[in-house]
Each structure stands twice: as structure tokens, then as C-alpha cells.
Design a protein around this motif. Structure first.
Motif, PDB file in Angstrom:
ATOM      1  N   VAL A  47      -5.829   3.173  22.318  1.00 50.62           N
ATOM      2  CA  VAL A  47      -6.900   3.044  21.123  1.00 50.62           C
ATOM      3  C   VAL A  47      -7.424   4.589  20.702  1.00 50.62           C
ATOM      4  N   GLN A  48      -6.586   5.481  20.934  1.00 52.89           N
ATOM      5  CA  GLN A  48      -6.384   6.961  20.527  1.00 52.89           C
ATOM      6  C   GLN A  48      -5.253   7.023  19.070  1.00 52.89           C
ATOM      7  N   GLN A  49      -5.234   6.043  18.942  1.00 54.25           N
ATOM      8  CA  GLN A  49      -4.312   5.805  17.536  1.00 54.25           C
ATOM      9  C   GLN A  49      -3.432   6.834  18.057  1.00 54.25           C
ATOM     10  N   ARG A  50      -2.187   7.547  19.101  1.00 58.17           N
ATOM     11  CA  ARG A  50      -1.307   8.847  18.779  1.00 58.17           C
ATOM     12  C   ARG A  50       0.004   7.579  18.758  1.00 58.17           C
ATOM     13  N   LEU A  51       0.076   5.973  18.811  1.00 55.61           N
ATOM     14  CA  LEU A  51       1.348   5.668  18.207  1.00 55.61           C
ATOM     15  C   LEU A  51       1.072   5.418  17.246  1.00 55.61           C
ATOM     16  N   ASP A  52       0.378   5.303  16.117  1.00 55.81           N
ATOM     17  CA  ASP A  52       0.400   4.895  14.805  1.00 55.81           C
ATOM     18  C   ASP A  52       1.332   5.558  13.608  1.00 55.81           C
ATOM     19  N   GLY A  53       1.712   4.778  12.085  1.00 57.29           N
ATOM     20  CA  GLY A  53       2.478   5.103  11.960  1.00 57.29           C
ATOM     21  C   GLY A  53       4.300   6.079  12.344  1.00 57.29           C
ATOM     22  N   LEU A  54       4.669   5.245  13.182  1.00 57.46           N
ATOM     23  CA  LEU A  54       5.698   5.015  14.315  1.00 57.46           C
ATOM     24  C   LEU A  54       6.210   4.007  13.928  1.00 57.46           C
ATOM     25  N   ASN A  55       7.769   3.732  13.676  1.00 55.80           N
ATOM     26  CA  ASN A  55       8.219   2.250  13.081  1.00 55.80           C
ATOM     27  C   ASN A  55       8.878   1.669  14.879  1.00 55.80           C
ATOM     28  N   ILE A  56       8.203   0.983  15.479  1.00 55.20           N
ATOM     29  CA  ILE A  56       8.107  -0.408  16.340  1.00 55.20           C
ATOM     30  C   ILE A  56       8.558  -0.741  16.439  1.00 55.20           C
ATOM     31  N   HIS A  57       9.563  -1.134  16.886  1.00 55.83           N
ATOM     32  CA  HIS A  57      11.055  -2.342  16.370  1.00 55.83           C
ATOM     33  C   HIS A  57      10.711  -2.817  17.900  1.00 55.83           C
ATOM     34  N   ILE A  58      10.820  -3.027  18.652  1.00 57.37           N
ATOM     35  CA  ILE A  58      10.757  -3.445  19.633  1.00 57.37           C
ATOM     36  C   ILE A  58       9.381  -3.006  20.661  1.00 57.37           C
ATOM     37  N   ALA A  59       8.625  -4.434  21.425  1.00 58.56           N
ATOM     38  CA  ALA A  59       7.814  -4.102  22.502  1.00 58.56           C
ATOM     39  C   ALA A  59       7.877  -5.198  23.259  1.00 58.56           C
ATOM     40  N   ALA A  60       7.623  -4.041  24.215  1.00 56.86           N
ATOM     41  CA  ALA A  60       7.513  -4.592  25.759  1.00 56.86           C
ATOM     42  C   ALA A  60       6.352  -4.598  26.278  1.00 56.86           C
TER      43      ALA A  60
END
Ligand SMILES: CC(=O)N[C@H]1[C@@H](OP(=O)(O)OP(=O)(O)OC[C@H]2O[C@@H](n3ccc(=O)[nH]c3=O)[C@H](O)[C@@H]2O)O[C@H](CO)[C@@H](O)[C@@H]1O[C@H](C)C(=O)N[C@@H](C)C(=O)N[C@H](CCC(=O)O)C(=O)O
Ligand SMILES: Nc1ncnc2c1ncn2[C@@H]1O[C@H](COP(=O)(O)OP(=O)(O)OP(=O)(O)O)[C@@H](O)[C@H]1O
Ligand SMILES: N[C@H](CCC[C@H](N)C(=O)O)C(=O)O
Ligand SMILES: [Mg+2]
Length: 502
Positions: free
Chosen positions: A192-205
């Protein structure tokens, strides 16, 4: 970097500000250095706008903030103020642009429980085939010796998911050190605090969703929506979503992704005991000190021995195995590699040597579901009594206290209620809230006295679960951070007991 490049397509920049050179950035005025951009964001306990003056005094060259009207004295500053709808998002994307290096493969795990274990397992699987891998989460940075990195110490905050600036500034030196594979924990606060925006996330579990953090999210629906951001918005085009469909929220997430249609080309891989799972768990059987898991995939059954205890750990291991597979490891190395995994520290960790032969287990269960899972995992190993010793953290969801008390009362034979990290709260009232739901509970504090009392009572056939603090090496009481480790305390007391028996 010029402000015009840093914020291109992210914000409208006044002409006179476009050529300003930016040397770094932060959302914390206390971290601002001369030449930086300060992002003044509204938080849960204070408002970053209050600290704009302090940031400028520290050398901030530009202020990024939200669209609320500027009141005096902020409406009359020489320092340019850039206003955007979502400054946390813009800050995260600017940080990604500024530091710009990211490992080629980034996998993120979300869920109430199991994030640390799963990311740790995934890092181990990658490392085993000699890929240079790190993990970032509750245990900090693992897999890379950050002390040896050219003096660039990765000073990440003690959070499960670091803020975007800390994260992006840490990824650059990790890449320079050769890290190509990164496993990350995505906490709901972080999402919610957008700490992970801007990352290229290829896999999410997605591991599971049960009650925690309702102080922050108010209700389970908002908590779920926070988690779903990882899959619905952050996961890259053609990324892989690995989802536990034994959990009703996991099913819902699959439906939401499917309803998005083909535009994002997300590959969904489901797992669980459910008949329709892509990786279907047929059984998990404890045999001596190992677990024997069998998993059916694509018509073939895999028999996987795991050197760990607790059905949930096997499920976490499978999650990591599927993530490794989706990152390009053949099934022999991803599912086959699970046999070589070691549990993360403080997760169902055994402390050996009790003089009466009782079994002592330290586990990080700090949510109702985790406490139940840990107690249920241990019940088959008990031939006399199952003891549980725990407390609840202060400044954290108070509604989980009674739930954990009731679960302990139901699933254990002896319940010892003590202190976890009381933080700013009155420890006695936290204990009372737990004990109100556990008629059989006994109150013993401080925590080391509780551990000593329990250890001295145990006899052969007993199992003691010391829950809540797992790997932690400190106890947070008021403003104090005191050294404390369940594992060290229990080991020391056991050593003293043995000495006294001689
Ligand atoms: C509730 C929460 O998540 N708080 C985190 C968050 O605070 P916030 O944005 O709500 O900030 P705030 O304290 O209201 O302040 C507002 C803004 O003013 C700024 N400020 C404040 C004071 C000052 O002097 N100067 C200044 O600029 C702050 O940096 C912030 O940008 O942003 C801060 C800076 O990044 C974090 O340090 C802080 O974590 C606190 C310490 C915390 O305890 N967080 C926990 C709850 C947390 O995030 N936990 C999750 C989940 C754990 C899990 O279950 O796995 C985690 O990822 O660790
Ligand atoms: N898959 C699971 N299902 C239920 N409980 C689990 C599962 N995995 C772990 N647990 C329980 O949760 C505890 C914490 O596990 P872990 O540290 O891996 O989770 P986490 O999601 O990283 O927690 P945190 O939110 O604190 O970062 C474990 O010690 C165990 O008691
Ligand atoms: N990441 C969790 C860890 C809780 C650990 C427990 N020991 C406590 O202090 O409540 C949190 O910050 O809520
Ligand atoms: Mg964690």
C-alpha cells in the motif's frame, strides 16, 4: 540527474526547475543530503509536509508532494514544489530511474505467513545451481555478503519490505556484486505504501491470507486488496503468478487475474491440495525427522523428502519450487532441489539437549493462523504434554490477541502467556487481552523467566513451542531495544540445567 529526466512523464515540471540537478532522494527529511529531492508524503502517524522546512535546511533542492493546497508558509518558498496525485508512486519510479540497476530476475512473495520461508527457500534453490541469488525481507539481505561490497554497506531499514528509495539504492550495489536473481518479501504495508513500485517483478507468489495487521488495513477486504496489488498492477507483462488455491482468497485472486483477459499474458500456476491445482499436493507425511511430500504435476508424481517439520513448511517449499521452475530451472532442480533445503532461522527451529529429553521448538508464529499451524504441526510429536509460550507484539493489531489466546487454549495442553515486543504499550494489558481468551493460561514474565519456568517443568514426551519471536535478537520494550533471543536464552538455560544435574 536532471529533474526533467528524473520525473519525465511522471510529473509536470516548471521550466525553471527542469535543469536542477538531483543527487539523491528520500521521503525522510532526516536522510536528506544537499542536492536531494524530498518527497513529503502523508503518513499514518505524521505528515511529511511538516518536515519540508527541515528538508530544505538539510539541502533539499526540490520538494515532491501531493495535490493538497499549499498553506503558508509552504506557498511562498524559493524551493520548487512539484505536486502529483501519488507522490509515493512517483518517488518509487524516480528511484528506479535514478539507481536504474536491478537483478534480471526478481520474484516477490506475498501472504500473511510464509513469505520469509518461501523467499529463503527460493534463494537456496537458485544458489544450489550456482546462480548468484539474494533475498530481501524480514531477515535483511541474505545470500550476498554486504560487508564485502566495496564499502557500500546496504543499510536497509528493519522492515520486511524496505521503502522504495532504500530498496533501489540497495539493488545497484547488489547488481555490481553480481547478483542476478532476487527473491523479495512483499508485505501488505509495503504494497500500500508503494515500496515495490518501479521494480521489474517477473514472478509473484501468494501463500495465504488470514488475520493480521487489521490495525493498518481495518478489514480483511482492504488487506486482500493491498496484497492483490502485487498481482494486478506490479507483476510484469508475461510474468508468472503462483497461487495457493486452497485459500479462498487465492482462488479469488486467480479469478481476478483471469478476468483481466489476455492483455497482460500472465501465466498462472496454482498449487495446493485442491484437485484442480496445477501442482497438486497428494500427501505430506511426517516420517521421523523429515517430511515426505508427494506432488502431482502434468500427470507425473514427484516424491520429495524434506528436512524440516510442519506441513506448512512443505507447502512453502513447494511454492519456492514452482517459483524456481517458472524462473527457468528444470523440474529436476526446482522440485528435485527441495530435498536440500534448510529452514530459515527461527522457523520451527529445534533447541536440543533438554536434560529430560523434551523437545523445544522456537517458531516465529505471531498470527492466529501461524500459531494454530505450528501447534498442529507439533501435536503428532507429543507423547505427554504440548506446551506453548508466547505473547503478542505491542503497536500491532490488538484484535489478534484474544484469537491467539483461544487457539493456544484449544490446541495446547499448557499455555504460558508472556511478553513479546510490547513496544509503546503496557505489557500487562497485552497479556490480559490474550489470557481473557485462555482459561488455562498461566502468566509468567519477563520472557526469560517464562522460558526458564517452562523448561524446568518439562518431562520426557513433552514438546514446548516458544512462539512469536523466532529469529529476533532483540526485545522492544518502550523506547528500549534490549538484546534477546529465544534460541540463545533457551540454550543457555538448558546448559545451566545440565550443569546442575551433573
Ligand atoms: C505503519 C508504517 O508502515 N510506517 C512506516 C512508514 O511510515 P508512514 O509513511 O506511515 O510515516 P509516518 O511516520 O506517518 O511519517 C510520514 C512521513 O513523514 C516523514 N518524516 C517523519 C518524521 C521526520 O522527522 N521527518 C520526516 O520526513 C516520514 O519519513 C514519512 O515519509 O514509513 C516509514 C519510512 O519508510 C517507516 O519507517 C514506517 O515503518 C514503521 C517503523 C513500522 O513499524 N512499520 C511496520 C508496521 C511495517 O511496515 N511492517 C511491514 C509488515 C511486516 C510483516 O508483517 O511482514 C514491513 O514491511 O515491515
Ligand atoms: N504457509 C504457511 N501457512 C501457515 N502458517 C505459516 C506458513 N508459513 C509459515 N507459517 C507460520 O508463520 C510464521 C512466520 O513464517 P515466515 O517468517 O515465513 O512468514 P512471513 O510471512 O515472512 O512473516 P512476516 O509477516 O513477519 O514477515 C512461521 O514461523 C510459522 O509459524
Ligand atoms: N513483521 C511482523 C513481525 C511481528 C513479530 C512479533 N515478534 C511482534 O513484534 O509482533 C510485524 O512487524 O508485525
Ligand atoms: Mg517475513
Amino acid at each position: 540527474m536532471h529533474l526533467s529526466d528524473l520525473l519525465k512523464n511522471l510529473a509536470d515540471i516548471p521550466d525553471q526547475a527542469a535543469s536542477i540537478k538531483i543527487g539523491g532522494m528520500s521521503e525522510n527529511s532526516r536522510a536528506i543530503k544537499p542536492g536531494d529531492m524530498f518527497a513529503a508524503v502523508a503518513g499514518s502517524s505524521t505528515d511529511g509536509r511538516i518536515y519540508i522546512k527541515a528538508a530544505i535546511d538539510a539541502g533539499a533542492r526540490v520538494i515532491l508532494t501531493d495535490m493538497r493546497p499549499l498553506e503558508a508558509p509552504l506557498d511562498d518558498l524559493d524551493t520548487p514544489i512539484i505536486m502529483v496525485e501519488n507522490p509515493r508512486l512517483v518517488l518509487a519510479k524516480a528511484a528506479a530511474r535514478f539507481w536504474h540497476k536491478q537483478p534480471g530476475m526478481i520474484a516477490a512473495v506475498t501472504g500473511t505467513n510464509g513469505k520469509t520461508s518461501t523467499t529463503d527457500f527460493l534463494r537456496q534453490l537458485w544458489t544450489r545451481v550456482t546462480w548468484q541469488a539474494s533475498s530481501i525481507g524480514t531477515l535483511g539481505v541474505k545470500g550476498t555478503d554486504t560487508r564485502k561490497m566495496d564499502g557500500k554497506i546496504l543499510d536497509l531499514p528493519k522492515l520486511t519490505t524496505p521503502d522504495s528509495v532504500s530498496l533501489h539504492s540497495a539493488l545497484s550495489p547488489l547488481c555490481d556484486a553480481g547478483v542476478t536473481h532476487l527473491a523479495l518479501e512483499a508485505s501488505s504495508h509495503g504494497l500500500v505504501q508503494q515500496r515495490l513500485d518501479g521494480l521489474n517483478i517477473h514472478i509473484a507468489a501468494f501463500t495465504n491470507l488470514t488475520q493480521d495487521h487489521l490495525d493498518h488495513h481495518n478489514d480483511m477486504e482492504s488487506y486482500f486488496i493491498a496484497k492483490s496489488h502485487l498481482f494486478m498492477d506490479l507483476l510484469m507483462h508475461a510474468g508468472a503468478a503462483i497461487i495457493n488455491i486452497d485459500d479462498p482468497y487465492g482462488r479469488r485472486l486467480c479469478d481476478m487475474l483471469t478476468a483481466q483477459g489476455d492483455a497482460r499474458q500472465i501465466v498462472i500456476q496454482t498449487f495446493g491440495f485442491a484437485d484442480d491445482a496445477d501442482f497438486q499436493i497428494e500427501k505430506i507425511t511426517p516420517i521421523d525427522n523429515i517430511l515426505d511430500m508427494s506432488v502431482k504435476h502434468d500427470g507425473k508424481s514427484w516424491h520429495i523428502p524434506l528436512a524440516m517439520s510442519g506441513t506448512f513448511q512443505a507447502v512453502n517449499a513447494l511454492t519456492a519450487g514452482i517459483m524456481a521452475y517458472m524462473s527457468g530451472l528444470p523440474l529436476q532442480d526446482s522440485l528435485g532441489g527441495l530435498a536440500y533445503l534448510k529452514p530459515a532461522p527461527g522457523r520451527m527451529q529445534t533447541v536440543t539437549g533438554h536434560p529430560q529429553g523434551a523437545q523445544i521448538v522456537v517458531d516465529f508464529a505471531h498470527t492466529p493462523d501461524a500459531l494454530r499451524a505450528a501447534l498442529e504441526a507439533l501435536r503428532p510429536e507429543v507423547s505427554h504434554k504440548l506446551y506453548v509460550l508466547f505473547g503478542c507484539g505491542g503497536d500491532r493489531d490488538p484484535s489478534k490477541r484474544a484469537l491467539m489466546g483461544a487457539i493456544a487454549d484449544d490446541a495446547a495442553d499448557v499455555v504460558i502467556v508472556t511478553d513479546d515486543n510490547p513496544r509503546s504499550e503496557d505489557p500487562a494489558s497485552i497479556r490480559s487481552a490474550i489470557m481473557a481468551a485462555s482459561p488455562k493460561s498461566i502468566e509468567i514474565f519477563p520472557r526469560d523467566t517464562a522460558i526458564k519456568t517452562a523448561l524446568e517443568q518439562l518431562v520426557e514426551g513433552d514438546v514446548l513451542l516458544i512462539a512469536g519471536k523466532g529469529h529476533e535478537t532483540v526485545q522492544l520494550i518502550g523506547d528500549e531495544t534490549l538484546p534477546f533471543s529465544d534460541i540463545s536464552v533457551a540454550s543457555r538455560i538448558i546448559a545451566d540445567m545440565k550443569e546442575a544435574h551433573k
